[in-house]
Motif scaffolding. Structure first.
Motif, PDB file in Angstrom:
ATOM      1  N   GLY A  10       0.782  -1.248  -0.053  1.00  0.00           N
ATOM      2  CA  GLY A  10      -0.139   0.501   0.589  1.00  0.00           C
ATOM      3  C   GLY A  10       1.004   1.314   0.050  1.00  0.00           C
ATOM      4  O   GLY A  10       1.001   2.363   0.246  1.00  0.00           O
ATOM      5  N   GLN A  14      -2.424   7.152   1.124  1.00  0.00           N
ATOM      6  CA  GLN A  14      -1.878   8.237   1.618  1.00  0.00           C
ATOM      7  C   GLN A  14      -1.059   8.166   3.317  1.00  0.00           C
ATOM      8  O   GLN A  14       0.487   8.505   2.829  1.00  0.00           O
ATOM      9  CB  GLN A  14      -3.211   8.926   2.880  1.00  0.00           C
ATOM     10  N   ASP A  15      -0.796   6.957   3.189  1.00  0.00           N
ATOM     11  CA  ASP A  15      -0.410   6.640   4.499  1.00  0.00           C
ATOM     12  C   ASP A  15       0.829   5.818   4.189  1.00  0.00           C
ATOM     13  O   ASP A  15       1.879   6.386   4.314  1.00  0.00           O
ATOM     14  CB  ASP A  15      -0.558   5.212   5.490  1.00  0.00           C
ATOM     15  N   LEU A  33       4.881  -2.052  -2.564  1.00  0.00           N
ATOM     16  CA  LEU A  33       4.115  -3.032  -3.258  1.00  0.00           C
ATOM     17  C   LEU A  33       3.794  -2.062  -4.007  1.00  0.00           C
ATOM     18  O   LEU A  33       2.761  -1.456  -3.202  1.00  0.00           O
ATOM     19  CB  LEU A  33       3.268  -4.023  -2.525  1.00  0.00           C
ATOM     20  N   ARG A  35       1.051  -1.629  -7.498  1.00  0.00           N
ATOM     21  CA  ARG A  35      -0.384  -2.439  -8.587  1.00  0.00           C
ATOM     22  C   ARG A  35       0.060  -2.335  -9.841  1.00  0.00           C
ATOM     23  O   ARG A  35       0.679  -1.003  -9.928  1.00  0.00           O
ATOM     24  CB  ARG A  35      -1.561  -2.215  -7.747  1.00  0.00           C
ATOM     25  N   ASN A  41       0.170   5.634 -11.049  1.00  0.00           N
ATOM     26  CA  ASN A  41      -0.093   5.582 -10.006  1.00  0.00           C
ATOM     27  C   ASN A  41       0.255   6.247  -9.200  1.00  0.00           C
ATOM     28  O   ASN A  41       0.081   5.569  -7.496  1.00  0.00           O
ATOM     29  CB  ASN A  41      -1.030   4.197  -9.532  1.00  0.00           C
ATOM     30  N   GLY A  64       2.930  -5.734  -7.496  1.00  0.00           N
ATOM     31  CA  GLY A  64       2.414  -7.289  -7.064  1.00  0.00           C
ATOM     32  C   GLY A  64       0.731  -6.787  -6.931  1.00  0.00           C
ATOM     33  O   GLY A  64       0.568  -5.474  -6.811  1.00  0.00           O
ATOM     34  N   MET A  66      -2.234  -8.205  -3.340  1.00  0.00           N
ATOM     35  CA  MET A  66      -2.274  -8.339  -2.103  1.00  0.00           C
ATOM     36  C   MET A  66      -3.141  -9.781  -2.113  1.00  0.00           C
ATOM     37  O   MET A  66      -3.394 -10.855  -1.308  1.00  0.00           O
ATOM     38  CB  MET A  66      -3.238  -7.635  -1.383  1.00  0.00           C
ATOM     39  N   LEU A  87       0.018  -2.712   5.095  1.00  0.00           N
ATOM     40  CA  LEU A  87      -1.041  -1.177   4.836  1.00  0.00           C
ATOM     41  C   LEU A  87      -1.709  -1.231   3.722  1.00  0.00           C
ATOM     42  O   LEU A  87      -3.115  -0.223   3.440  1.00  0.00           O
ATOM     43  CB  LEU A  87      -0.148   0.250   4.297  1.00  0.00           C
ATOM     44  N   ALA A  89      -5.008  -2.049   0.965  1.00  0.00           N
ATOM     45  CA  ALA A  89      -6.743  -2.674   1.325  1.00  0.00           C
ATOM     46  C   ALA A  89      -6.863  -1.785   0.302  1.00  0.00           C
ATOM     47  O   ALA A  89      -7.136  -0.600  -0.010  1.00  0.00           O
ATOM     48  CB  ALA A  89      -5.870  -1.952   2.595  1.00  0.00           C
ATOM     49  N   ALA A 132      -2.802  -2.656   9.596  1.00  0.00           N
ATOM     50  CA  ALA A 132      -3.273  -1.641   9.367  1.00  0.00           C
ATOM     51  C   ALA A 132      -4.648  -1.931   9.973  1.00  0.00           C
ATOM     52  O   ALA A 132      -5.748  -1.947   9.253  1.00  0.00           O
ATOM     53  CB  ALA A 132      -3.541  -0.830   8.650  1.00  0.00           C
ATOM     54  N   SER A 133      -4.939  -2.211  11.274  1.00  0.00           N
ATOM     55  CA  SER A 133      -6.324  -2.267  11.552  1.00  0.00           C
ATOM     56  C   SER A 133      -6.978  -0.381  11.888  1.00  0.00           C
ATOM     57  O   SER A 133      -6.351   0.332  12.254  1.00  0.00           O
ATOM     58  CB  SER A 133      -6.662  -3.084  13.453  1.00  0.00           C
ATOM     59  N   LYS A 162     -11.480  -6.967   8.068  1.00  0.00           N
ATOM     60  CA  LYS A 162     -11.040  -6.044   8.691  1.00  0.00           C
ATOM     61  C   LYS A 162     -10.607  -7.045  10.456  1.00  0.00           C
ATOM     62  O   LYS A 162      -9.615  -7.286  11.050  1.00  0.00           O
ATOM     63  CB  LYS A 162     -10.551  -4.429   8.719  1.00  0.00           C
ATOM     64  N   GLU A 189      -6.189  12.372   8.040  1.00  0.00           N
ATOM     65  CA  GLU A 189      -6.083  12.316   6.630  1.00  0.00           C
ATOM     66  C   GLU A 189      -5.016  13.506   7.003  1.00  0.00           C
ATOM     67  O   GLU A 189      -4.211  13.667   7.287  1.00  0.00           O
ATOM     68  CB  GLU A 189      -7.840  13.888   7.171  1.00  0.00           C
ATOM     69  N   ARG A 193      -4.444  12.884   1.631  1.00  0.00           N
ATOM     70  CA  ARG A 193      -6.320  11.862   1.265  1.00  0.00           C
ATOM     71  C   ARG A 193      -6.952  11.728   0.222  1.00  0.00           C
ATOM     72  O   ARG A 193      -7.373  12.152  -0.452  1.00  0.00           O
ATOM     73  CB  ARG A 193      -7.412  12.399   2.844  1.00  0.00           C
TER      74      ARG A 193
HETATM   75  P1  NDP Z   1      -5.484   4.558   1.099  1.00  0.00           P
HETATM   76  O1  NDP Z   1      -6.711   3.856   0.476  1.00  0.00           O
HETATM   77  O2  NDP Z   1      -5.346   5.798   0.959  1.00  0.00           O
HETATM   78  O3  NDP Z   1      -4.537   3.807   0.400  1.00  0.00           O
HETATM   79  C1  NDP Z   1      -4.512   1.913   0.223  1.00  0.00           C
HETATM   80  C2  NDP Z   1      -3.287   1.365  -0.841  1.00  0.00           C
HETATM   81  O4  NDP Z   1      -2.857   0.056  -0.623  1.00  0.00           O
HETATM   82  C3  NDP Z   1      -2.742   2.057  -1.746  1.00  0.00           C
HETATM   83  O5  NDP Z   1      -1.275   2.140  -2.039  1.00  0.00           O
HETATM   84  C4  NDP Z   1      -3.647   1.083  -2.571  1.00  0.00           C
HETATM   85  O6  NDP Z   1      -3.106   1.208  -4.155  1.00  0.00           O
HETATM   86  C5  NDP Z   1      -3.519  -0.275  -1.954  1.00  0.00           C
HETATM   87  N1  NDP Z   1      -3.990  -1.770  -2.307  1.00  0.00           N
HETATM   88  C6  NDP Z   1      -5.552  -1.642  -2.261  1.00  0.00           C
HETATM   89  N2  NDP Z   1      -5.932  -2.530  -2.934  1.00  0.00           N
HETATM   90  C7  NDP Z   1      -4.951  -3.804  -3.162  1.00  0.00           C
HETATM   91  C8  NDP Z   1      -4.484  -4.867  -3.462  1.00  0.00           C
HETATM   92  N3  NDP Z   1      -5.465  -5.733  -3.683  1.00  0.00           N
HETATM   93  N4  NDP Z   1      -2.961  -5.082  -3.716  1.00  0.00           N
HETATM   94  C9  NDP Z   1      -1.921  -4.562  -3.718  1.00  0.00           C
HETATM   95  N5  NDP Z   1      -2.282  -3.151  -3.092  1.00  0.00           N
HETATM   96  C10 NDP Z   1      -3.677  -2.665  -3.222  1.00  0.00           C
HETATM   97  O7  NDP Z   1      -5.515   4.209   2.917  1.00  0.00           O
HETATM   98  P2  NDP Z   1      -4.923   4.775   3.607  1.00  0.00           P
HETATM   99  O8  NDP Z   1      -3.016   5.459   3.537  1.00  0.00           O
HETATM  100  O9  NDP Z   1      -5.727   5.869   4.442  1.00  0.00           O
HETATM  101  O10 NDP Z   1      -4.716   3.251   4.980  1.00  0.00           O
HETATM  102  C11 NDP Z   1      -3.863   2.515   4.633  1.00  0.00           C
HETATM  103  C12 NDP Z   1      -4.406   1.434   5.715  1.00  0.00           C
HETATM  104  O11 NDP Z   1      -5.396   1.565   6.787  1.00  0.00           O
HETATM  105  C13 NDP Z   1      -5.514   0.701   4.868  1.00  0.00           C
HETATM  106  O12 NDP Z   1      -5.075  -0.494   4.930  1.00  0.00           O
HETATM  107  C14 NDP Z   1      -7.071   1.265   5.375  1.00  0.00           C
HETATM  108  O13 NDP Z   1      -7.847   0.575   5.323  1.00  0.00           O
HETATM  109  C15 NDP Z   1      -6.062   1.487   7.301  1.00  0.00           C
HETATM  110  N6  NDP Z   1      -6.689   2.655   7.322  1.00  0.00           N
HETATM  111  C16 NDP Z   1      -6.473   3.384   7.415  1.00  0.00           C
HETATM  112  C17 NDP Z   1      -7.395   4.779   7.950  1.00  0.00           C
HETATM  113  C18 NDP Z   1      -7.756   6.267   7.854  1.00  0.00           C
HETATM  114  O14 NDP Z   1      -7.838   7.397   8.574  1.00  0.00           O
HETATM  115  N7  NDP Z   1      -6.251   6.503   6.526  1.00  0.00           N
HETATM  116  C19 NDP Z   1      -7.683   4.590   9.524  1.00  0.00           C
HETATM  117  C20 NDP Z   1      -7.518   3.024   9.904  1.00  0.00           C
HETATM  118  C21 NDP Z   1      -7.047   2.089   9.026  1.00  0.00           C
HETATM  119  P3  NDP Z   1      -3.348   1.746  -5.585  1.00  0.00           P
HETATM  120  O15 NDP Z   1      -2.632   3.017  -4.794  1.00  0.00           O
HETATM  121  O16 NDP Z   1      -3.486   1.233  -7.030  1.00  0.00           O
HETATM  122  O17 NDP Z   1      -4.651   2.182  -5.092  1.00  0.00           O
END
Ligand code: NDP
Ligand code: GDR
Length: 372
Positions: A10, A14-15, A33, A35, A41, A64, A66, A87, A89, A132-133, A162, A189, A193
């Motif tokens: 991920g 953002q994170d 990792l 996509r 992207n 790659g 997930m 991260l 998701a 990342a819960s 989750k 945020e 974001r």
């Molecule tokens: P984002 O939606 O900004 O980023 C998600 C990342 O996961 C992106 O890099 C995305 O890739 C990647 N991704 C999604 N699906 C897949 C997949 N199948 N295989 C590989 N990569 C994948 O989320 P945040 O950065 O905000 O959050 C990070 C993590 O923390 C997430 O797991 C989220 O659920 C969790 N979380 C977030 C909170 C928040 O307030 N931000 C609070 C609590 C938990 P791509 O760029 O290509 O889409």
């Protein structure tokens, strides 16, 4: 001391972007990792990019997904990470109602794939894992504020996936002695974001309305309350969680909650526009009450926000407020940004971004209208 190696799934999110910047500054070698996408992207990490032809790069990206076990096993074998930050998701709660199976696969089973790869490769004692819960696990309110001991009641396919990820992380820790932790992070945020989360949707629309690029925008549930922090503060905690002596689960939150409506008011106030909310439920609307910024020519009484039930969720999480006492006491958690700082940071960035659109529009170019 040898250079520490981190693997971030991920990394393009953002994170992932803030965390990689943080770890690179700490001297880590960071593998990420990403996509395959039909377009570039990597916008959020382009400033960290290193030419792949240069030897000994500190940032290396790998293709790659997930949902692809063999890919994850091979990468973890190659990288031999000291720390994995999982991260990646499908992180949008509303979208998870549209794609429940995929969300379960990527967010739930994806976590299992990481944990099991580490076990299969015999890295249980070497590799520490951050999962990342999320505060979405608390879902329907059982108690406030929510802490590590509050029972879970997930309210979306995202939160249910989750929840699987949370428990499989705990299970692998207990079953195989792995150093695997859940960070139960409340909403965080930033200017980077994702554009369809409510805070960014608000700061983008507010900037566009102030600049005359858009008349009004639509939101769903204005009563929902969230404990909003700044992502920069939260990624620092992800790292601290993996440096703790014992592997444990941690709530990270500001301890303050705010309704969506108030976030809207704060965003407009940041550019000198005062709002008046009228009506209730689906009939609620917001109008310009005063415009104290000579740069913006907004007519008093102009309608700038309406509710669209399309944004309501089949089951909603009404109130989140976190109790991060454990992290405060044991890890020294404190946040540098409060909500006002966060709104200011987001608005300053989005006004600048939208000024580019204004420039293009003035130059006769067609610009996008954003309604999602
Ligand atoms: P984002 O939606 O900004 O980023 C998600 C990342 O996961 C992106 O890099 C995305 O890739 C990647 N991704 C999604 N699906 C897949 C997949 N199948 N295989 C590989 N990569 C994948 O989320 P945040 O950065 O905000 O959050 C990070 C993590 O923390 C997430 O797991 C989220 O659920 C969790 N979380 C977030 C909170 C928040 O307030 N931000 C609070 C609590 C938990 P791509 O760029 O290509 O889409
Ligand atoms: P959330 O964030 O669901 O808390 O999940 P989001 O910003 O999407 O929603 C927050 C609240 O705002 C209400 N809302 C709207 N939401 C969106 N997206 N769009 C709208 O138009 C709108 N109008 C009102 C929502 O109903 C909700 O109550 C985020 C994600 O980052 C998850 O990955 C993470 O786990 C949790 O935060 C903690």
């Amino acid at each position: 001391m040898s250079q520490k190696v981190a693997f971030i799934t991920g990394i393009t999110g953002q994170d992932g972007a803030y965390l990689s910047e943080f770890l690179l500054k700490k001297g880590y070698k960071v593998h990420g990792l990403k996509r395959r996408s039909s377009m570039f992207n990597t916008d959020r990490i382009d400033h960290l990019y290193e030419d792949p032809h240069v030897e000994n790069r500190n940032l290396v990206l790998h293709y790659g997904d997930m949902t692809d076990s063999t890919n994850l096993i091979r990468l973890i074998q190659e990288i031999q990470p000291d720390e994995i930050y999982n991260l990646a998701a499908m992180s949008h709660v509303h979208v998870s109602f549209e794609t429940p199976e995929y969300t379960g696969n990527a967010d739930g089973l994806g976590t299992l794939r990481i944990l099991d790869a580490v076990r299969l490769l015999g890295l249980e004692k070497k590799t520490r894992i951050y999962q990342a819960s999320t505060s979405e696990l608390y879902g329907k309110v059982q108690e406030v504020p929510q802490s590590e001991t509050t029972p879970f009641y997930p309210r979306s396919p995202y939160a249910v996936a989750k929840m699987y990820a949370y428990w499989i992380t705990v299970n692998y820790r207990e079953a195989y002695g792995m150093y695997a932790c859940n960070g139960i992070l409340f909403n965080h945020e930033s200017p980077i974001r994702g554009e369809t989360f409510v805070t960014r949707k608000i700061t983008r629309a507010t900037s566009r309305i102030a600049l005359g690029l858009q008349d009004k925008f639509y939101l769903g549930n204005l009563d929902a309350q969230r404990d909003w922090g700044h992502a920069k503060d939260y990624v620092r905690m992800m790292w601290m969680i993996l440096q703790a002596e014992e592997a444990e689960d941690w709530v990270i939150a500001t301890g303050k909650t705010t309704p969506v409506r108030e976030f809207v008011r704060m965003a407009f106030a940041e550019v000198g526009i005062e709002l008046e909310f009228k009506g209730t439920g689906v009939d609620e609307k917001a109008f310009v009450k005063a415009c104290n910024n000579p740069e913006f020519q907004l007519e008093i009484g102009k309608e700038v926000l309406a509710v669209d039930p399309a944004y309501f969720r089949p089951t909603e999480v009404e109130l989140l407020i976190g109790d991060a006492s454990k992290a405060k006491t044991k890890l020294g958690w404190e946040c540098k940004y409060d909500l006002k700082d966060l709104v200011k940071d987001m608005m300053q960035s989005d006004v600048k971004l939208m000024q580019k659109d204004q420039f293009l529009k003035d130059g006769g170019y067609k610009i996008m209208n954003y309604y999602e």
